[in-house]
Design a protein around this motif. Structure first.
Motif, PDB file in Angstrom:
ATOM      1  N   ASP A 170       0.723   4.203  -1.213  1.00  0.00           N
ATOM      2  CA  ASP A 170       0.152   5.549  -1.107  1.00  0.00           C
ATOM      3  C   ASP A 170      -0.581   5.782   0.215  1.00  0.00           C
ATOM      4  OD1 ASP A 170      -1.934   3.874  -1.630  1.00  0.00           O
ATOM      5  OD2 ASP A 170      -2.736   5.005  -3.314  1.00  0.00           O
ATOM      6  N   CYS A 171      -0.533   4.833   1.132  1.00  0.00           N
ATOM      7  CA  CYS A 171      -1.115   4.952   2.481  1.00  0.00           C
ATOM      8  C   CYS A 171      -2.600   5.236   2.464  1.00  0.00           C
ATOM      9  CB  CYS A 171      -0.392   5.999   3.323  1.00  0.00           C
ATOM     10  SG  CYS A 171      -0.951   5.938   5.062  1.00  0.00           S
ATOM     11  N   LYS A 172      -3.321   4.653   1.566  1.00  0.00           N
ATOM     12  CA  LYS A 172      -4.776   4.828   1.577  1.00  0.00           C
ATOM     13  C   LYS A 172      -5.383   3.917   2.626  1.00  0.00           C
ATOM     14  CE  LYS A 172      -6.167   6.895  -2.563  1.00  0.00           C
ATOM     15  NZ  LYS A 172      -7.459   7.350  -2.909  1.00  0.00           N
ATOM     16  N   ASN A 200       0.844  -1.191   0.000  1.00  0.00           N
ATOM     17  CA  ASN A 200       0.000   0.000   0.000  1.00  0.00           C
ATOM     18  C   ASN A 200       0.884   1.248   0.000  1.00  0.00           C
ATOM     19  OD1 ASN A 200      -2.244   1.658   0.203  1.00  0.00           O
ATOM     20  ND2 ASN A 200      -2.477   1.362   2.390  1.00  0.00           N
ATOM     21  N   GLN A 220     -11.995   3.531   4.131  1.00  0.00           N
ATOM     22  CA  GLN A 220     -12.810   4.628   4.659  1.00  0.00           C
ATOM     23  C   GLN A 220     -13.189   4.442   6.127  1.00  0.00           C
ATOM     24  OE1 GLN A 220     -13.498   7.657   3.370  1.00  0.00           O
ATOM     25  NE2 GLN A 220     -14.355   8.059   5.390  1.00  0.00           N
ATOM     26  N   ALA A 236     -10.080   4.936   8.205  1.00  0.00           N
ATOM     27  CA  ALA A 236      -9.680   6.349   8.188  1.00  0.00           C
ATOM     28  C   ALA A 236     -10.546   7.154   9.156  1.00  0.00           C
ATOM     29  CB  ALA A 236      -9.781   6.918   6.775  1.00  0.00           C
TER      30      ALA A 236
END
Length: 91
Positions: A13-15, A11, A18, A21
């Motif tokens: 891009d560190c997404k 991962n 939802q 987060a």
């Protein structure tokens, strides 16, 4: 995935998903004395639920702010409820 072992995530891009987060913001956003920014969603661990390991930047609020790299573990129970388990400095 074997129960109890950490699965390293690909991962770059560190997404954060939802729900995770939102939980990260809810659990760490109201802490006094430091701010937290997720840098890498690094790993998950299947237990009686799921542990999420997130490498984060911690900014300690002082006259001259101090930054540290920490790992944060957020536990998600089987009902989808999140709780903060650990914040540890990476040495």
């Amino acid at each position: 995935m074997v129960v109890g072992t950490w699965k390293i995530l690909d991962n770059p891009d560190c997404k954060l998903p939802q729900k995770l987060a939102s939980a990260y913001t809810d659990l760490l956003g109201s802490m006094l004395g430091a701010g937290y920014t997720p840098m890498l969603y690094a790993a998950t661990q299947l237990v009686a639920g799921t542990n999420h390991l997130i490498i984060s930047k911690q900014t300690v609020v002082t006259k001259d702010p101090v930054e540290h790299l920490v790992y944060v573990i957020i536990y998600e129970d089987l009902d989808g409820k999140f709780s903060l388990t650990q914040i540890n400095t990476i040495v």
